[in-house]
Design a protein around this motif. Sequence first.
Motif, mmCIF file in Angstrom:
data_model
loop_
_atom_site.group_PDB
_atom_site.id
_atom_site.type_symbol
_atom_site.label_atom_id
_atom_site.label_comp_id
_atom_site.label_asym_id
_atom_site.label_seq_id
_atom_site.Cartn_x
_atom_site.Cartn_y
_atom_site.Cartn_z
ATOM 1 N N SER A 71 66.429 92.440 17.669
ATOM 2 C CA SER A 71 67.342 92.434 16.527
ATOM 3 C C SER A 71 67.405 91.082 15.820
ATOM 4 C CB SER A 71 68.752 92.840 16.974
ATOM 5 O OG SER A 71 69.279 91.897 17.881
ATOM 6 N N ASP A 72 67.064 90.000 16.550
ATOM 7 C CA ASP A 72 67.128 88.654 15.971
ATOM 8 C C ASP A 72 66.115 87.778 16.698
ATOM 9 O OD1 ASP A 72 67.705 86.161 14.995
ATOM 10 O OD2 ASP A 72 69.822 86.162 15.544
ATOM 11 N N GLN A 73 64.919 87.694 16.158
ATOM 12 C CA GLN A 73 63.837 87.002 16.855
ATOM 13 C C GLN A 73 64.046 85.497 16.957
ATOM 14 O OE1 GLN A 73 59.952 88.112 15.472
ATOM 15 N NE2 GLN A 73 60.328 90.308 15.702
ATOM 16 N N GLY A 74 64.929 84.942 16.162
ATOM 17 C CA GLY A 74 65.191 83.511 16.231
ATOM 18 C C GLY A 74 66.371 83.138 17.102
ATOM 19 N N PHE A 75 67.008 84.146 17.720
ATOM 20 C CA PHE A 75 68.249 83.896 18.460
ATOM 21 C C PHE A 75 68.059 82.876 19.575
ATOM 22 C CE2 PHE A 75 71.230 84.746 21.898
ATOM 23 C CZ PHE A 75 72.438 84.743 21.228
ATOM 24 N N PHE A 76 67.079 83.096 20.428
ATOM 25 C CA PHE A 76 66.910 82.212 21.582
ATOM 26 C C PHE A 76 66.362 80.845 21.168
ATOM 27 C CE2 PHE A 76 66.729 86.505 23.515
ATOM 28 C CZ PHE A 76 67.850 86.383 24.322
ATOM 29 N N ASP A 77 65.564 80.790 20.110
ATOM 30 C CA ASP A 77 65.096 79.500 19.603
ATOM 31 C C ASP A 77 66.258 78.649 19.133
ATOM 32 O OD1 ASP A 77 62.440 80.001 20.119
ATOM 33 O OD2 ASP A 77 62.040 80.846 18.139
ATOM 34 N N ARG A 78 67.204 79.283 18.471
ATOM 35 C CA ARG A 78 68.375 78.531 18.015
ATOM 36 C C ARG A 78 69.172 78.007 19.203
ATOM 37 N NH1 ARG A 78 68.639 82.895 14.472
ATOM 38 N NH2 ARG A 78 70.420 83.813 15.573
ATOM 39 N N GLY A 79 69.268 78.802 20.274
ATOM 40 C CA GLY A 79 69.992 78.368 21.455
ATOM 41 C C GLY A 79 69.367 77.147 22.098
ATOM 42 N N VAL A 80 68.047 77.029 22.000
ATOM 43 C CA VAL A 80 67.340 75.886 22.584
ATOM 44 C C VAL A 80 67.433 74.660 21.688
ATOM 45 C CG1 VAL A 80 65.050 75.005 23.211
ATOM 46 C CG2 VAL A 80 65.739 77.304 23.910
ATOM 47 N N ASN A 81 67.335 74.858 20.399
ATOM 48 C CA ASN A 81 67.169 73.743 19.464
ATOM 49 C C ASN A 81 68.463 73.263 18.815
ATOM 50 O OD1 ASN A 81 64.318 73.747 19.795
ATOM 51 N ND2 ASN A 81 64.171 75.502 18.416
ATOM 52 N N ILE A 82 69.532 74.037 18.943
ATOM 53 C CA ILE A 82 70.780 73.667 18.285
ATOM 54 C C ILE A 82 71.866 73.435 19.345
ATOM 55 C CG2 ILE A 82 72.562 74.407 16.651
ATOM 56 C CD1 ILE A 82 70.463 76.139 15.283
ATOM 57 N N LYS A 83 72.621 72.354 19.208
ATOM 58 C CA LYS A 83 73.698 72.047 20.145
ATOM 59 C C LYS A 83 74.773 73.126 20.082
ATOM 60 C CE LYS A 83 77.080 68.435 21.215
ATOM 61 N NZ LYS A 83 77.642 67.130 20.799
ATOM 62 N N GLN A 84 75.308 73.490 21.241
ATOM 63 C CA GLN A 84 76.356 74.511 21.264
ATOM 64 C C GLN A 84 77.607 74.013 20.549
ATOM 65 O OE1 GLN A 84 78.371 75.421 24.953
ATOM 66 N NE2 GLN A 84 77.618 73.567 25.961
ATOM 67 N N THR A 85 78.217 74.910 19.788
ATOM 68 C CA THR A 85 79.421 74.545 19.025
ATOM 69 C C THR A 85 80.479 75.639 19.116
ATOM 70 O OG1 THR A 85 78.407 75.473 17.019
ATOM 71 C CG2 THR A 85 78.163 73.077 17.381
ATOM 72 N N PRO A 86 80.898 76.031 20.312
ATOM 73 C CA PRO A 86 81.942 77.055 20.417
ATOM 74 C C PRO A 86 83.280 76.527 19.914
ATOM 75 C CG PRO A 86 81.562 76.065 22.552
ATOM 76 C CD PRO A 86 80.509 75.503 21.635
ATOM 77 N N LYS A 87 84.068 77.406 19.355
ATOM 78 C CA LYS A 87 85.393 77.005 18.878
ATOM 79 C C LYS A 87 86.454 77.148 19.970
ATOM 80 C CE LYS A 87 84.660 78.113 13.983
ATOM 81 N NZ LYS A 87 84.697 76.693 13.575
ATOM 82 N N PHE A 88 86.139 77.923 21.024
ATOM 83 C CA PHE A 88 87.145 78.247 22.029
ATOM 84 C C PHE A 88 86.746 77.766 23.421
ATOM 85 C CE2 PHE A 88 87.464 81.568 18.781
ATOM 86 C CZ PHE A 88 88.827 81.559 18.500
#
Length: 258
Positions: A71-88
């Motif tokens: 459904s989102d082929q870039g999902f896991f790449d973003r998880g590796v390359n982008i720092k986590q930014t949860p609001k909660f």
Amino acid sequence: MGPAPCSLSSREPELCTGIRARSLRSSFLAGLDIRLCWSFRDSYLLVFNMSSPLSDLLAANESWASAVFASDQGFFDRGVNIKQTPKFLWIGCADSRLPASVMTSSKPGDMFVHRNIAGLVHPDDENVLATISLAIELVHVEHILVVSHTRCGGTWTSLNAVLGKETVPPPAPVLNKWLAPLIDLAKSLHPSSDPDSFVEEWDKLAEASVRQQFNNVVNTETVKRAWESGKKLSVHALIYDVATGRLRDLGITRTGSV
């Protein structure tokens, strides 16, 4: 999952390596994956591949990862390359009925989570204090959710201890030590010993507990320092009702300097 290593022929273990296999499933052998294997030397073997809770879990993970990728082929790449930014930051009980991300329809990366027995925030517990520190100072969450729930085993054990009721099996010493503040809180509520009132007293303790954990969180040095520096941070107290699946806001949100 491929066939398990064959244990039926110790002399020719290579027979189940690099071979073709066909599943022969049978209703009277539930839980067994029976495979008829043949090698290029025409040796036939039956291989029994037992399913297990772990293999089922790994299979479910494989299915989930495949569905997300589809459904989102870039999902896991973003998880590796982008720092986590949860609001909660969610602080709650380790109870298996309370998967924070599931009950809030959150995606991976939406919520930072700390869970323990009964969702307690001990002022001297370095585990929860380290989590709060990292969540505020490095992950930069904007909301801390302090969550209790109905029908909690920790509040049940603590209430029974106050009422003088023996539980089977009795709590281990390490659990009694962990629950000591909750037992003290239960004592302060002077619960009724009437068996018909037990559930009501149980629910009262759950709400009193989340209020206590809320107060412990807002009085941590990390939270006070964040507010003193003008950091955007709110702390909320919630209760999850396991009978309805609903979260209830207790309406005691604290924002800004204490």
